[in-house]
Motif scaffolding. Sequence first.
Motif, PDB file in Angstrom:
ATOM      1  N   ALA A  40       0.739  -1.105   0.328  1.00 41.20           N
ATOM      2  CA  ALA A  40      -0.063   0.166   0.142  1.00 41.20           C
ATOM      3  C   ALA A  40       1.158   1.249  -0.136  1.00 41.20           C
ATOM      4  N   PRO A  41       0.257   2.469  -0.128  1.00 39.88           N
ATOM      5  CA  PRO A  41       1.241   3.537  -0.371  1.00 39.88           C
ATOM      6  C   PRO A  41       1.888   3.744   1.108  1.00 39.88           C
ATOM      7  N   VAL A  42       1.083   3.487   1.956  1.00 40.72           N
ATOM      8  CA  VAL A  42       1.773   3.320   3.596  1.00 40.72           C
ATOM      9  C   VAL A  42       2.175   2.155   3.819  1.00 40.72           C
ATOM     10  N   HIS A  43       3.376   1.682   4.070  1.00 38.73           N
ATOM     11  CA  HIS A  43       3.402   0.259   4.534  1.00 38.73           C
ATOM     12  C   HIS A  43       4.626   0.157   5.627  1.00 38.73           C
ATOM     13  N   ILE A  44       4.458   0.301   6.789  1.00 42.94           N
ATOM     14  CA  ILE A  44       5.328   0.505   7.686  1.00 42.94           C
ATOM     15  C   ILE A  44       5.378  -0.854   8.624  1.00 42.94           C
ATOM     16  N   LEU A  45       6.486  -1.146   8.982  1.00 41.93           N
ATOM     17  CA  LEU A  45       6.682  -2.401  10.050  1.00 41.93           C
ATOM     18  C   LEU A  45       7.218  -1.838  11.331  1.00 41.93           C
ATOM     19  N   VAL A  46       6.401  -2.222  12.429  1.00 40.81           N
ATOM     20  CA  VAL A  46       6.872  -1.781  13.756  1.00 40.81           C
ATOM     21  C   VAL A  46       7.463  -2.759  14.522  1.00 40.81           C
ATOM     22  N   ILE A  47       8.505  -2.979  14.904  1.00 36.53           N
ATOM     23  CA  ILE A  47       9.135  -3.928  15.760  1.00 36.53           C
ATOM     24  C   ILE A  47       9.624  -3.588  17.158  1.00 36.53           C
ATOM     25  N   CYS A  91      -6.673   3.190   8.299  1.00 35.80           N
ATOM     26  CA  CYS A  91      -5.519   2.172   7.954  1.00 35.80           C
ATOM     27  C   CYS A  91      -5.947   0.787   8.519  1.00 35.80           C
ATOM     28  N   ARG A  92      -4.915  -0.285   8.749  1.00 38.01           N
ATOM     29  CA  ARG A  92      -4.958  -1.369   9.029  1.00 38.01           C
ATOM     30  C   ARG A  92      -3.783  -1.954   9.906  1.00 38.01           C
ATOM     31  N   PHE A  93      -4.101  -2.436  10.688  1.00 35.85           N
ATOM     32  CA  PHE A  93      -2.916  -3.084  11.665  1.00 35.85           C
ATOM     33  C   PHE A  93      -3.171  -4.578  11.504  1.00 35.85           C
ATOM     34  N   ILE A  94      -1.807  -5.166  10.918  1.00 33.62           N
ATOM     35  CA  ILE A  94      -1.749  -6.759  10.825  1.00 33.62           C
ATOM     36  C   ILE A  94      -0.457  -7.277  11.861  1.00 33.62           C
ATOM     37  N   SER A  95      -0.744  -8.364  12.512  1.00 34.62           N
ATOM     38  CA  SER A  95       0.648  -8.954  12.944  1.00 34.62           C
ATOM     39  C   SER A  95       0.492 -10.564  12.707  1.00 34.62           C
ATOM     40  N   ASN A  96       1.147 -10.846  11.700  1.00 37.39           N
ATOM     41  CA  ASN A  96       1.075 -12.388  11.421  1.00 37.39           C
ATOM     42  C   ASN A  96       1.817 -13.195  12.373  1.00 37.39           C
ATOM     43  N   MET A 108       8.886 -10.352  16.296  1.00 41.91           N
ATOM     44  CA  MET A 108       7.398  -9.721  16.189  1.00 41.91           C
ATOM     45  C   MET A 108       7.511  -8.337  15.556  1.00 41.91           C
ATOM     46  N   HIS A 109       6.381  -8.304  14.639  1.00 44.12           N
ATOM     47  CA  HIS A 109       6.092  -7.011  14.052  1.00 44.12           C
ATOM     48  C   HIS A 109       4.734  -6.699  13.616  1.00 44.12           C
ATOM     49  N   VAL A 110       4.384  -5.431  13.712  1.00 47.73           N
ATOM     50  CA  VAL A 110       3.062  -4.982  13.291  1.00 47.73           C
ATOM     51  C   VAL A 110       3.168  -4.221  11.890  1.00 47.73           C
ATOM     52  N   HIS A 111       2.307  -4.834  10.835  1.00 47.28           N
ATOM     53  CA  HIS A 111       2.343  -3.975   9.479  1.00 47.28           C
ATOM     54  C   HIS A 111       1.104  -3.017   9.858  1.00 47.28           C
ATOM     55  N   ILE A 112       1.528  -1.666   9.412  1.00 48.53           N
ATOM     56  CA  ILE A 112       0.706  -0.534   9.608  1.00 48.53           C
ATOM     57  C   ILE A 112       0.538  -0.211   7.846  1.00 48.53           C
ATOM     58  N   LEU A 113      -0.811  -0.423   7.367  1.00 48.95           N
ATOM     59  CA  LEU A 113      -0.981  -0.284   6.036  1.00 48.95           C
ATOM     60  C   LEU A 113      -2.006   0.875   5.986  1.00 48.95           C
ATOM     61  N   GLY A 114      -1.976   1.626   4.928  1.00 41.90           N
ATOM     62  CA  GLY A 114      -2.793   2.614   4.700  1.00 41.90           C
ATOM     63  C   GLY A 114      -2.506   3.577   3.264  1.00 41.90           C
ATOM     64  N   GLY A 115      -3.461   4.593   2.849  1.00 43.81           N
ATOM     65  CA  GLY A 115      -3.243   5.112   1.873  1.00 43.81           C
ATOM     66  C   GLY A 115      -4.098   4.733   0.768  1.00 43.81           C
ATOM     67  N   ARG A 116      -4.951   3.783   0.769  1.00 42.41           N
ATOM     68  CA  ARG A 116      -5.625   3.323  -0.249  1.00 42.41           C
ATOM     69  C   ARG A 116      -6.617   2.391   0.781  1.00 42.41           C
ATOM     70  N   PRO A 117      -8.033   2.224  -0.136  1.00 45.34           N
ATOM     71  CA  PRO A 117      -8.811   0.999   0.539  1.00 45.34           C
ATOM     72  C   PRO A 117      -8.263  -0.249   0.430  1.00 45.34           C
ATOM     73  N   LEU A 118      -8.264  -0.831   1.689  1.00 48.48           N
ATOM     74  CA  LEU A 118      -7.647  -2.171   1.643  1.00 48.48           C
ATOM     75  C   LEU A 118      -8.214  -3.417   1.433  1.00 48.48           C
ATOM     76  N   GLY A 119      -9.601  -3.325   1.160  1.00 48.95           N
ATOM     77  CA  GLY A 119     -10.319  -4.550   1.161  1.00 48.95           C
ATOM     78  C   GLY A 119     -10.651  -5.370   2.102  1.00 48.95           C
ATOM     79  N   ARG A 120     -11.261  -6.568   1.997  1.00 47.67           N
ATOM     80  CA  ARG A 120     -11.832  -7.329   3.338  1.00 47.67           C
ATOM     81  C   ARG A 120     -10.221  -7.915   3.918  1.00 47.67           C
TER      82      ARG A 120
END
Length: 125
Positions: A40-47, A91-96, A108-120
Amino acid sequence: MSYVYDTENIFAKILRGEIPNNTVLETDHTLAFEDIRPHAPVHILVIPKGAYVTYDHFAAEASDEEILDFTRAVAKICKTAGITADEAAGCRFISNAGEHGMQEVPHMHVHILGGRPLGRLVDPA
Ligand code: AMP
């Protein structure tokens, strides 16, 4: 809990400075950087800087100070990136985690995704 941390994982190498990264924010206990293959236009990993394998591992065993630092870092990142749901489009927060979560990097990481509609949230099975 019996998580075993692999010290040779790629994020451990980033934390040791052995691999470069595009840092977005660094605090006492947390590092945030741009994902190398953005979805996504914003895709940041936080660890966290500590040796935690998954979010549940971190949530169970990290100190209050580490958890607070990580959580506040997430807030700062979203604000700075302009993707909060109150002032912007959200935005969306994901941690696989693990095999079913299809976690690639066992730090351990959290993806932060944003900047466009992200779907289901999840593809139908
Ligand atoms: P996950 O599947 O949740 O473990 O996601 C791991 C993420 O790390 C993927 O989105 C990769 O694109 C990302 N990644 C892997 N290596 C690097 C790296 N050197 N710098 C930044 N992101 C990376």
